[in-house]
Design a protein around this motif. Structure first.
Motif, PDB file in Angstrom:
ATOM      1  N   TRP A   8      -5.625  17.585  -8.572  1.00  0.00           N
ATOM      2  CA  TRP A   8      -5.934  16.736  -9.721  1.00  0.00           C
ATOM      3  C   TRP A   8      -6.510  15.448  -9.170  1.00  0.00           C
ATOM      4  O   TRP A   8      -6.461  15.195  -7.957  1.00  0.00           O
ATOM      5  N   ILE A   9      -7.026  14.621 -10.042  1.00  0.00           N
ATOM      6  CA  ILE A   9      -7.603  13.369  -9.566  1.00  0.00           C
ATOM      7  C   ILE A   9      -6.517  12.457  -8.984  1.00  0.00           C
ATOM      8  O   ILE A   9      -5.443  12.283  -9.566  1.00  0.00           O
ATOM      9  N   ASP A  10      -6.789  11.952  -7.796  1.00  0.00           N
ATOM     10  CA  ASP A  10      -5.966  10.926  -7.165  1.00  0.00           C
ATOM     11  C   ASP A  10      -6.652   9.595  -7.465  1.00  0.00           C
ATOM     12  O   ASP A  10      -7.739   9.322  -6.963  1.00  0.00           O
ATOM     13  N   ARG A  11      -6.026   8.777  -8.287  1.00  0.00           N
ATOM     14  CA  ARG A  11      -6.690   7.557  -8.740  1.00  0.00           C
ATOM     15  C   ARG A  11      -6.953   6.578  -7.610  1.00  0.00           C
ATOM     16  O   ARG A  11      -7.906   5.807  -7.659  1.00  0.00           O
ATOM     17  N   ASP A  12      -6.111   6.598  -6.598  1.00  0.00           N
ATOM     18  CA  ASP A  12      -6.361   5.717  -5.452  1.00  0.00           C
ATOM     19  C   ASP A  12      -7.588   6.163  -4.664  1.00  0.00           C
ATOM     20  O   ASP A  12      -8.385   5.340  -4.216  1.00  0.00           O
ATOM     21  N   ALA A  13      -7.756   7.476  -4.519  1.00  0.00           N
ATOM     22  CA  ALA A  13      -8.913   8.003  -3.792  1.00  0.00           C
ATOM     23  C   ALA A  13     -10.156   8.078  -4.671  1.00  0.00           C
ATOM     24  O   ALA A  13     -11.274   8.141  -4.163  1.00  0.00           O
ATOM     25  N   GLY A  14      -9.954   8.116  -5.984  1.00  0.00           N
ATOM     26  CA  GLY A  14     -11.069   8.207  -6.910  1.00  0.00           C
ATOM     27  C   GLY A  14     -11.704   9.583  -6.954  1.00  0.00           C
ATOM     28  O   GLY A  14     -12.865   9.721  -7.370  1.00  0.00           O
ATOM     29  N   ASP A  15     -10.971  10.628  -6.572  1.00  0.00           N
ATOM     30  CA  ASP A  15     -11.537  11.975  -6.555  1.00  0.00           C
ATOM     31  C   ASP A  15     -10.405  12.992  -6.603  1.00  0.00           C
ATOM     32  O   ASP A  15      -9.219  12.645  -6.511  1.00  0.00           O
ATOM     33  N   LEU A  16     -10.775  14.260  -6.749  1.00  0.00           N
ATOM     34  CA  LEU A  16      -9.801  15.346  -6.719  1.00  0.00           C
ATOM     35  C   LEU A  16      -9.155  15.440  -5.345  1.00  0.00           C
ATOM     36  O   LEU A  16      -9.836  15.367  -4.327  1.00  0.00           O
ATOM     37  N   ASP A  34     -17.942   5.601 -14.903  1.00  0.00           N
ATOM     38  CA  ASP A  34     -17.800   4.178 -14.556  1.00  0.00           C
ATOM     39  C   ASP A  34     -16.548   3.913 -13.728  1.00  0.00           C
ATOM     40  O   ASP A  34     -16.592   3.142 -12.756  1.00  0.00           O
ATOM     41  N   LYS A  35     -15.450   4.577 -14.074  1.00  0.00           N
ATOM     42  CA  LYS A  35     -14.188   4.298 -13.406  1.00  0.00           C
ATOM     43  C   LYS A  35     -14.025   5.100 -12.118  1.00  0.00           C
ATOM     44  O   LYS A  35     -13.500   4.593 -11.111  1.00  0.00           O
ATOM     45  N   PHE A  36     -14.482   6.361 -12.130  1.00  0.00           N
ATOM     46  CA  PHE A  36     -14.306   7.245 -10.978  1.00  0.00           C
ATOM     47  C   PHE A  36     -15.625   7.932 -10.636  1.00  0.00           C
ATOM     48  O   PHE A  36     -15.784   9.146 -10.853  1.00  0.00           O
ATOM     49  N   PRO A  37     -16.593   7.215 -10.107  1.00  0.00           N
ATOM     50  CA  PRO A  37     -17.912   7.815  -9.850  1.00  0.00           C
ATOM     51  C   PRO A  37     -17.876   8.959  -8.842  1.00  0.00           C
ATOM     52  O   PRO A  37     -18.644   9.920  -8.975  1.00  0.00           O
ATOM     53  N   ARG A  38     -16.995   8.901  -7.822  1.00  0.00           N
ATOM     54  CA  ARG A  38     -16.914   9.997  -6.858  1.00  0.00           C
ATOM     55  C   ARG A  38     -16.414  11.275  -7.533  1.00  0.00           C
ATOM     56  O   ARG A  38     -16.949  12.370  -7.303  1.00  0.00           O
ATOM     57  N   TRP A  39     -15.402  11.108  -8.339  1.00  0.00           N
ATOM     58  CA  TRP A  39     -14.875  12.251  -9.085  1.00  0.00           C
ATOM     59  C   TRP A  39     -15.938  12.822 -10.020  1.00  0.00           C
ATOM     60  O   TRP A  39     -16.124  14.045 -10.096  1.00  0.00           O
ATOM     61  N   ALA A  40     -16.655  11.964 -10.724  1.00  0.00           N
ATOM     62  CA  ALA A  40     -17.678  12.423 -11.662  1.00  0.00           C
ATOM     63  C   ALA A  40     -18.764  13.221 -10.942  1.00  0.00           C
ATOM     64  O   ALA A  40     -19.192  14.286 -11.404  1.00  0.00           O
ATOM     65  N   GLY A  41     -19.211  12.722  -9.806  1.00  0.00           N
ATOM     66  CA  GLY A  41     -20.213  13.445  -9.047  1.00  0.00           C
ATOM     67  C   GLY A  41     -19.703  14.789  -8.551  1.00  0.00           C
ATOM     68  O   GLY A  41     -20.432  15.791  -8.547  1.00  0.00           O
ATOM     69  N   HIS A  42     -18.454  14.820  -8.135  1.00  0.00           N
ATOM     70  CA  HIS A  42     -17.828  16.056  -7.667  1.00  0.00           C
ATOM     71  C   HIS A  42     -17.770  17.087  -8.799  1.00  0.00           C
ATOM     72  O   HIS A  42     -18.113  18.274  -8.601  1.00  0.00           O
ATOM     73  N   MET A  43     -17.362  16.658  -9.973  1.00  0.00           N
ATOM     74  CA  MET A  43     -17.279  17.564 -11.114  1.00  0.00           C
ATOM     75  C   MET A  43     -18.658  18.122 -11.474  1.00  0.00           C
ATOM     76  O   MET A  43     -18.792  19.309 -11.803  1.00  0.00           O
ATOM     77  N   ARG A  44     -19.677  17.301 -11.395  1.00  0.00           N
ATOM     78  CA  ARG A  44     -21.030  17.789 -11.691  1.00  0.00           C
ATOM     79  C   ARG A  44     -21.477  18.830 -10.668  1.00  0.00           C
ATOM     80  O   ARG A  44     -22.113  19.831 -11.031  1.00  0.00           O
ATOM     81  N   ARG A  45     -21.143  18.629  -9.407  1.00  0.00           N
ATOM     82  CA  ARG A  45     -21.538  19.599  -8.382  1.00  0.00           C
ATOM     83  C   ARG A  45     -20.799  20.923  -8.575  1.00  0.00           C
ATOM     84  O   ARG A  45     -21.388  22.005  -8.422  1.00  0.00           O
ATOM     85  N   LEU A  46     -19.506  20.842  -8.901  1.00  0.00           N
ATOM     86  CA  LEU A  46     -18.744  22.063  -9.151  1.00  0.00           C
ATOM     87  C   LEU A  46     -19.331  22.827 -10.328  1.00  0.00           C
ATOM     88  O   LEU A  46     -19.429  24.065 -10.302  1.00  0.00           O
ATOM     89  N   HIS A  47     -19.719  22.103 -11.362  1.00  0.00           N
ATOM     90  CA  HIS A  47     -20.326  22.739 -12.531  1.00  0.00           C
ATOM     91  C   HIS A  47     -21.663  23.372 -12.185  1.00  0.00           C
ATOM     92  O   HIS A  47     -21.955  24.511 -12.579  1.00  0.00           O
ATOM     93  N   ALA A  48     -22.481  22.685 -11.429  1.00  0.00           N
ATOM     94  CA  ALA A  48     -23.823  23.172 -11.135  1.00  0.00           C
ATOM     95  C   ALA A  48     -23.817  24.493 -10.381  1.00  0.00           C
ATOM     96  O   ALA A  48     -24.716  25.325 -10.560  1.00  0.00           O
ATOM     97  N   ARG A  49     -22.794  24.721  -9.552  1.00  0.00           N
ATOM     98  CA  ARG A  49     -22.762  25.952  -8.768  1.00  0.00           C
ATOM     99  C   ARG A  49     -21.787  26.986  -9.316  1.00  0.00           C
ATOM    100  O   ARG A  49     -21.467  27.974  -8.647  1.00  0.00           O
ATOM    101  N   ARG A  50     -21.323  26.805 -10.550  1.00  0.00           N
ATOM    102  CA  ARG A  50     -20.255  27.623 -11.086  1.00  0.00           C
ATOM    103  C   ARG A  50     -20.606  29.109 -11.105  1.00  0.00           C
ATOM    104  O   ARG A  50     -19.784  29.961 -10.743  1.00  0.00           O
ATOM    105  N   TYR A  51     -21.822  29.458 -11.543  1.00  0.00           N
ATOM    106  CA  TYR A  51     -22.194  30.864 -11.592  1.00  0.00           C
ATOM    107  C   TYR A  51     -22.301  31.457 -10.185  1.00  0.00           C
ATOM    108  O   TYR A  51     -21.869  32.587  -9.945  1.00  0.00           O
ATOM    109  N   ASP A  52     -22.886  30.708  -9.266  1.00  0.00           N
ATOM    110  CA  ASP A  52     -22.987  31.188  -7.881  1.00  0.00           C
ATOM    111  C   ASP A  52     -21.605  31.414  -7.283  1.00  0.00           C
ATOM    112  O   ASP A  52     -21.384  32.373  -6.536  1.00  0.00           O
TER     113      ASP A  52
END
Length: 363
Positions: free
Chosen positions: A156-164, A248-266
């Motif tokens: 899950w998201i670690d708020r201190d790390a700003g990512d999963l 805005d609050k967790f940009p690293r997490w947001a970018g990570h989620m977008r990458r996971l989504h983009a490759r979901r079918y693959d």
């Protein structure tokens, strides 16, 4: 429950990936392929018949804020039933839904108890929030309360790390999973990201939910250990919206989620190609509506899984995995009938023509 009418299901009865019959009968609420000797008032049902569909990841009794009342739970279960999902693996719920087992008109549920999460590392009001020292005790408790499954929150998201980030140290996982197995329960875990997967698999886990973090390094490990995945692609489709809300609050997490989504079918196709068991689940009951299992089968096909295997992921294969019968002699008559052959076009799965549950026509 009193015995329902005698039903004759005619057309094409799909009893397996490559197994069909011309008809089946429902007598005393059970499937038989032997016509009854002196049946009266027979009700005919015509079309293409499948075992009741399986949503192997949903949450009856939850909404976005936590447990809901019985009336809301009933509406959720009815939405699944009306979509043809007659067997649900409830992958974690804070609500007590045992009363549903006494309702002949509602789907059968296999429960995983309540989620087990790390403190402040999951959705509020959903889970037992604990620390690693208590993991074995809570896993044992939920193994005893569930129907053969336990649900962990693996990352899950670690708020201190700003990512999963992984929720559990590796040393805590093996004894906890062993405790579930000691009670005869299997263990599954919510995992979006990459980092928690190896530890969970090597600790003996049986299944991973979502599994968007699978990589070239972990796919062979899953295949070797026979660890199943339930991709919940209709839920993964929400990742871009979630990322936008947290940008805005967790940009690293947001970018990570977008990458996971983009490759979901693959990701899903790579898992399938490697021989990893893949099953259908929607993740309905949090912020997602119930009744989407037909769409999830379509998503598996969009990911490149052959139609027959995508249908099996929601029917014959899923039922065997969960230890529940399909359309076999003497089985409870839970089946769905369609206007056309779903093996020709899976879109028909979103529109059942007739639904038979416990031997009675309910839709």
């Amino acid at each position: 429950m009193s015995e329902g009418p005698v039903l004759r299901v005619r057309g094409r009865v799909l009893t397996g990936r490559e197994e069909t019959r011309d008809e089946l009968w429902v007598v005393g609420g059970r499937v038989t392929f032997t016509p009854p000797a002196a049946a009266r008032d027979v009700v005919d049902v015509e079309g293409w018949a499948l075992p009741g569909l399986v949503d192997a990841h949903c949450h009856v009794g939850l909404d976005a804020h936590g447990a809901v009342d019985a009336a809301t739970s009933e509406k959720q279960a009815l939405a699944d039933r009306d979509a043809g999902a007659l067997l649900l693996r409830d992958a974690g719920s804070a609500a007590d839904t045992r009363w549903i087992d006494d309702r002949d008109d509602l789907p059968r549920i296999i429960r995983a108890g309540r989620h087990i999460a790390r403190t402040r590392r999951y959705i509020r009001n959903y889970a037992h929030e604990i620390e690693p020292a208590d993991l074995v005790a809570y896993v044992g408790r939920e193994a005893r309360r569930g129907d053969g499954w336990v649900k962990l929150v693996g990352d899950w998201i670690d708020r201190d790390a700003g990512d999963l980030r992984p929720c559990w140290p590796r040393a805590a996982l093996a004894p906890a999973i062993a405790e579930a197995h000691r009670h005869g329960a299997r263990v599954t875990a919510h995992c979006f990201a990459e980092d928690s997967l190896r530890d969970l698999v090597e600790a003996g886990i049986d299944c991973i939910e979502h599994a968007t973090g699978l990589t070239e390094e972990t796919v062979p490990l899953f295949a070797e250990r026979g660890v199943a995945i339930v991709p919940t692609l209709v839920n993964i489709a929400t990742f871009p919206r979630l990322a936008e809300g947290g940008q805005d609050k967790f940009p690293r997490w947001a970018g990570h989620m977008r990458r996971l989504h983009a490759r979901r079918y693959d990701t899903v196709r790579a898992a399938y190609d490697a021989g990893i068991p893949v099953y259908t689940g929607t993740d309905a009951g949090g912020s997602l509506a119930h009744g989407l299992v037909g769409q999830e089968v379509g998503e598996l096909v969009a990911a490149g899984i052959p139609v027959a295997d995508a249908v099996s992921a929601a029917t014959w294969g899923a039922r065997a995995w969960l230890g529940r019968p399909g359309l076999v002699e003497g089985a409870p008559a839970d089946l769905v009938v369609y206007e056309a052959d779903p093996l020709d076009d899976v879109r028909v799965l979103t529109a059942p023509r007739r639904t038979v549950l416990r031997g009675r026509i309910v839709g």
